[in-house]
Design a protein around this motif. Structure first.
Motif, short mmCIF file in Angstrom:
data_model
loop_
_atom_site.label_atom_id
_atom_site.label_comp_id
_atom_site.label_asym_id
_atom_site.label_seq_id
_atom_site.Cartn_x
_atom_site.Cartn_y
_atom_site.Cartn_z
N THR A 218 45.82 44.23 43.38
CA THR A 218 44.95 45.21 42.72
C THR A 218 44.66 44.74 41.30
O THR A 218 45.54 44.16 40.64
CB THR A 218 45.62 46.60 42.66
N GLY A 231 40.23 47.74 41.72
CA GLY A 231 40.12 47.39 43.13
C GLY A 231 40.63 45.99 43.37
O GLY A 231 41.28 45.39 42.51
N SER A 232 40.32 45.44 44.53
CA SER A 232 40.65 44.05 44.83
C SER A 232 39.73 43.13 44.04
O SER A 232 38.72 43.57 43.48
CB SER A 232 40.48 43.78 46.33
N GLU A 235 36.25 43.30 45.34
CA GLU A 235 35.53 44.52 44.95
C GLU A 235 35.06 44.47 43.50
O GLU A 235 33.89 44.74 43.21
CB GLU A 235 36.43 45.74 45.17
N ILE A 236 35.95 44.10 42.58
CA ILE A 236 35.54 44.13 41.17
C ILE A 236 34.58 43.00 40.83
O ILE A 236 33.76 43.12 39.93
CB ILE A 236 36.77 44.15 40.22
N ARG A 238 32.17 42.02 42.56
CA ARG A 238 30.81 42.40 42.96
C ARG A 238 30.20 43.44 42.03
O ARG A 238 29.02 43.74 42.14
CB ARG A 238 30.83 42.96 44.40
N ASP A 239 31.02 43.99 41.13
CA ASP A 239 30.56 45.07 40.25
C ASP A 239 29.79 44.45 39.06
O ASP A 239 30.38 43.75 38.24
CB ASP A 239 31.77 45.86 39.73
#
Length: 255
Positions: A218, A231-232, A235-236, A238-239
């Motif tokens: 995390t 997030g993983s 996930e982060i 892609r933000d």
């Protein structure tokens, strides 16, 4: 409190004479995971470390360790409870050997009486087996009699980890463990952290995104003292807000 949570902050805030360094940070670190704290310089990462290990008083919010409120607990007691930041007991004595450094750290674990800190050689010899096991576990086997000052930077950091492990922590906080390291040392310490995490929880601040991507379960991203995302790594990364805030460009976090 969720039984899987080992460390939690609720509304954690720190103000320095009108400057808000950390604001309303909610952090949830799950047992047995590697949790990374990342963000640009000045994001408040080290301040969060100092707050949760109680080296700084909070301006607001609460800190829970295994469900216990430790917001007003002294740093030494926090360490005895099982949450240890690497530098707390890893001020390595440069002119002592690797073995002597680890034995002293083990000795510190055995007594709360600081006036008994320096013990006889015979007493310290009893700690040899455990010390040698710790030295082997961090990849320093064969270097027991080498002075700390003669170790390479990466191996000195491994010694610091060994002295931290001597306190038998349940949660280890590592502040930029790869700082100043070359590629070979980064590989060694990454492997070491992965091994350590099999038996304990790791919370780390780290700037090396390759290391973060490789190790972390995390990731919490801070910006200007506040949580921007969590997030993983997938996930982060892609933000777009995270990519812009952390690296200054939308494609900088591609891995």
């Amino acid at each position: 409190m969720d039984a899987d949570l080992v460390l939690e902050t609720r509304g954690l805030t720190k103000e320095f004479r009108g400057f808000i360094a950390v604001k309303d940070v909610d952090l949830r670190v799950r047992r047995g995971t590697i949790h990374a704290l990342i963000g640009p310089n000045g994001a408040g990462k080290t301040t969060v470390f100092n707050l949760v290990t109680r080296f700084l008083p909070t301006s607001g919010g609460r800190i829970l360790y295994k469900g216990r409120d430790i917001t007003a607990t002294r740093p030494a007691e926090v360490a005895r409870l099982g949450m240890v930041r690497s530098f707390q007991i890893s001020a390595v004595f440069p002119h002592l050997t690797v073995l002597e450094n680890v034995r002293i750290a083990l000795q510190n674990r055995l007594t709360r009486d600081t006036y008994r800190f320096w013990k006889s050689e015979r007493c310290l010899d009893r700690l040899n087996d455990r010390a040698l096991d710790l030295i082997e576990s961090v990849g320093l086997g064969g270097s027991e009699q080498q002075k700390a000052t003669d170790l390479s930077y990466g191996r000195k950091r491994a010694l610091e980890v060994a002295t931290t492990l001597a306190l038998d922590p349940e949660v280890m906080l590592l502040d930029e463990p790869m700082a100043g390291m070359g590629h070979e040392d980064i590989g060694r310490i990454t492997a070491l952290i992965r091994r350590l995490a099999k038996d304990r929880t790791v919370l780390m601040v780290e700037h090396n995104l390759s290391v973060v991507a490789d190790l972390s379960d995390t990731i919490t991203v801070l910006q200007r003292g506040q949580v921007l995302a969590e997030g993983s790594y997938a996930e982060i990364s892609r933000d777009p807000q995270v990519r812009q805030a952390y690296m200054g460009s939308a494609d900088a976090m591609s891995h």
